[in-house]
Design an enzyme around this catalytic site. Structure first.
Site: not given
Ligand code: GLN
Length: 538
Positions: A18, A146, A148, A186-187, A190, A380, A382-383, A513, A515
Site C-alpha cells: 500500500g 493465495d 482467493e 537470499k533471493t 523472490t 465520535c 469519544g465525544m 472522524h 482523522e
Molecule cells: N458506537 C457509536 C455509534 O455508533 C460511535 C461510533 C464510532 O465511534 N465510530 O454511534
C-alpha cells in the site's frame, strides 16, 4: 489513454504494498500526471465494515460513505486525493454483483463461471470511470499463491492483454530476507514468487525488493537473471525509519523513472520532495516533543487506529514537534491507576468505538482530562462518552448514558429513530437516514463565537461520519447552561457535530472522524490545534 499499473505482492504479506503504491502515486502526481489508485481485496466480506479491527485494522471511510480497506487511507494521505466507493472492491462485492445479475436473468441462460463472468466483473471495476486519468494504479491485496487471489490475477493478466503491454505494467513486491547467521541476502523466495506469478501468465516488469539492508549488485543481477527482469527494474526498498521517507527513498531508487521509461514517456518535471524532507526531519530530529495518550479498546493492534495515529503526527508536523503516541487499553484500566498512567499526558484522545466493553475506563480518563485541564479530544464515541461524563458528574444526571450501552438510561445519546418516535424529529428532517449508519461526508455549521470556528477559519465544514447513535439535542440547553457548548450543528440544527468546553484550555468532541481528512502535507486543523494546546501545556 490511461496506463494501468498493477501491484502484486509475494513471499509474505505486510510488506508495504500500500505504501509503495501510494508513494509511486505521489511521485507520478508530483511530476504532473493525473493519478487514480484502487485496491482489489480478495477476501469474501463485501467490505471491511463489519470486520473486527483485530482482523483487519481500521475501516477507512471515504467522502461518499464507503467503508474501505485502510490502504485507501495511505493513498489519500500520500497522493492527496479523495477516493470513492469505486476505488475498493472485494471478492464478496464482485460475487454479490454477479449473483444479483444472475437472479435478474442478465446472463440470458448461460452458465455463470469464474472465467469469463467473475474476471469480466473485475475488469469492469478496474476501468470504471477512469477517463481523463494518466495512470491507474491497482493494488491486488493478499500474496501471490493465495487461492482467493487467483481470479484477480487472471483478470489483470487478461486486462493487460486486452489493452496492450505498452499500456500496462506489472510491479511485484517481494521480501528479500537477510540471514544474520550466514550474513547473506537470499533471493530464492523472490525467484519462487515470480515463478508462481509467471505460471499464472504474468511476467513482472518491475520487481520491488523489500530488504533490511542494501541489496548488493550481485543479488540484483541474480534476481534480474532468474526473474527475467531488466536489472534497472530490480528496485530495492530498504526499511525506512518513518513511512514519510518512502517517497524520497523510491525516488532515489528511480521507481517512478523506471515506470515512465516502461511506458516510453519522457518527462523532465521532477517530483517535489521538499515537503517530505521537512516531514522526515521533524519526525526524526525534532528535539521538542509532546506525549499524547490514546485510550481505546484495540490498542494492541498496530493498525486499529491508523488514521488517528497519522493525524496526530500530522498535527505535530504543523507545530514542528514530534508526537509520542502512548496507547492505553481502556478495558484493563483500573480507576486508581488513572492518575499515575496519565501523569505525563500533554493531551488525551479518546477515539471512535462500539459497544460497552472498556467504556467506563474511557469515561474516567475524560473526567481526569476535564478536571485537570489536560487538552482533550473526543472522536465520535469519544465525544459521546465526554457528554455522558459531563452529564453524570456536572449535570448530576447519574444515570446518563447512551442507549447503545444501557437501554434504561437517561438517554443523552441515542438512536435517531428514538427521536422520531418522541416527535423530536419529523419525517423528511434528515435526508440520508435509511441505512443503519450515518456514513460519509456531512455538512456542519459552526457557532460564530466558538473556538472551533477560529480553528477551522470557516463557518461551514464537511467531515466524514461513521456511527449509528447521535447526541440527544433535547439536553442542549442543560449542557450549555454549565458551559459545555454545542459549537457545530447539522443544517437543521438537530444533529450535534461538535461540542467544546468553555472553562478548559482545549476540550473538543466531534461526532465525525476528522482523522480521515488529515494529510501529512496538509494537517487537519483540529489535530494541529490539539497538538498546539498540548505543546502549550508543557
Ligand atoms: N458506537 C457509536 C455509534 O455508533 C460511535 C461510533 C464510532 O465511534 N465510530 O454511534
Amino acid at each position: 489513454m490511461a496506463r494501468y499499473i498493477f501491484v502484486t505482492g509475494g513471499v509474505v504479506s505486510s510488506l508495504g504494498k500500500g505504501l509503495s503504491s501510494a508513494s509511486l502515486g505521489y511521485l507520478l502526481k508530483s511530476r504532473g500526471y493525473k493519478v487514480k489508485i484502487r485496491k482489489l481485496d480478495p477476501y469474501l466480506n463485501i467490505d471491511p465494515g463489519t470486520m473486527n479491527p483485530f482482523e483487519h485494522g481500521e475501516v477507512f471511510v471515504t467522502d461518499d460513505g464507503a467503508e474501505t480497506d485502510l490502504d485507501l487511507g495511505h493513498y489519500e494521505r500520500f497522493i492527496d486525493i479523495n477516493l470513492t466507493s469505486l476505488d475498493n472492491v472485494t471478492t464478496g462485492k464482485i460475487y454479490s454483483q454477479i449473483l444479483e445479475k444472475e437472479r435478474s436473468g442478465k446472463y440470458l441462460g448461460n452458465t455463470v463461471q469464474v472465467i469469463p463472468h467473475v474476471t469480466n466483473q473485475i475488469k469492469d471495476f478496474i476501468k470504471a470511470k477512469t477517463s481523463g486519468y494518466d495512470f491507474i494504479i491497482c493494488e491486488i491485496g493478499g500474496t501471490v499463491g493465495d487461492i482467493e487471489s487467483l481470479p484477480f490475477l487472471e483478470a489483470i493478466r487478461q486486462f493487460s492483454n486486452d489493452i496492450g503491454k505498452d499500456k500496462s505494467l506489472f510491479v511485484h513486491l517481494t521480501l528479500v530476507p537477510y540471514l544474520k547467521s550466514s550474513e547473506e541476502i537470499k533471493t530464492k523466495p523472490t525467484q519462487h514468487s515470480v515463478k508462481e506469478l509467471r505460471s499464472l501468465g504474468i511476467q513482472p516488469d518491475i520487481i520491488v525488493c523489500r530488504s533490511e539492508i542494501t541489496l548488493p549488485k550481485g543479488q540484483r543481477k541474480k534476481i534480474s537473471l532468474f526473474c527475467n527482469v531488466n536489472i534497472e527494474n530490480v528496485i530495492q526498498t530498504v526499511d525506512v525509519k518513518t513511512i514519510y521517507e518512502a517517497p524520497i527513498s523510491f525516488y532515489k531508487e528511480k521507481f517512478d523513472y523506471q515506470v515512465l521509461k516502461h511506458f516510453n514517456i519522457k518527462n523532465k518535471k521532477q517530483p517535489n520532495l521538499k515537503p517530505w524532507y521537512r516531514t522526515k526531519n521533524i519526525i526524526l530530529n525534532s528535539k521538542k516533543e509532546v506525549n499524547i495518550f490514546v485510550v481505546g479498546k484495540y490498542v494492541d493492534l498496530k493498525d486499529a487506529y491508523k488514521s488517528i495515529d497519522e493525524a496526530l503526527i500530522h498535527g505535530g508536523l504543523a507545530n514542528s514537534i514530534k508526537v509520542n503516541l502512548n496507547k492505553i487499553d481502556s478495558e484493563k484500566l483500573k480507576k486508581n491507576q488513572i492518575k499515575n498512567k496519565l501523569k505525563n499526558a500533554d493531551g488525551i484522545l479518546i477515539p471512535g468505538g462500539f459497544g460497552k466493553r472498556g467504556t467506563e475506563g474511557k469515561i474516567q480518563c475524560i473526567k481526569f482530562a476535564r478536571e485537570n485541564k489536560i487538552p482533550f479530544f473526543g472522536i465520535c464515541f469519544g465525544m459521546q462518552l465526554s457528554l455522558i461524563e459531563f452529564a453524570r458528574n456536572v449535570l448530576k444526571l447519574r444515570n446518563a448514558n447512551s442507549t447503545e450501552l444501557n437501554k434504561n438510561c437517561i438517554p443523552v445519546i441515542g438512536l435517531i429513530e428514538e427521536w422520531y418516535k418522541d416527535g423530536m424529529l419529523k419525517k423528511g428532517d434528515l435526508k440520508k437516514l435509511g441505512g443503519t449508519m450515518r456514513l460519509g461526508s456531512y455538512e456542519c455549521n459552526l457557532n460564530e463565537k466558538s473556538m472551533v470556528k477560529k480553528i477551522y477559519k470557516s463557518k461551514k465544514i464537511y467531515e466524514r461520519h461513521r456511527h449509528r447513535y447521535e447526541v440527544n439535542i433535547a439536553y442542549k440547553n442543560k449542557f450549555e447552561s454549565k458551559g459545555l457548548i454545542f459549537s457545530g450543528l447539522s443544517n437543521n440544527n438537530k444533529l450535534t457535530e461538535i461540542i467544546e468546553l468553555n472553562s478548559h484550555p482545549w476540550f473538543v468532541g466531534v461526532q465525525f472522524h476528522p482523522e480521515f481528512k488529515s494529510r501529512p502535507l496538509s494537517p487537519h486543523p483540529l489535530f494541529a490545534s490539539f497538538i498546539k494546546a498540548a505543546k502549550n501545556k508543557k
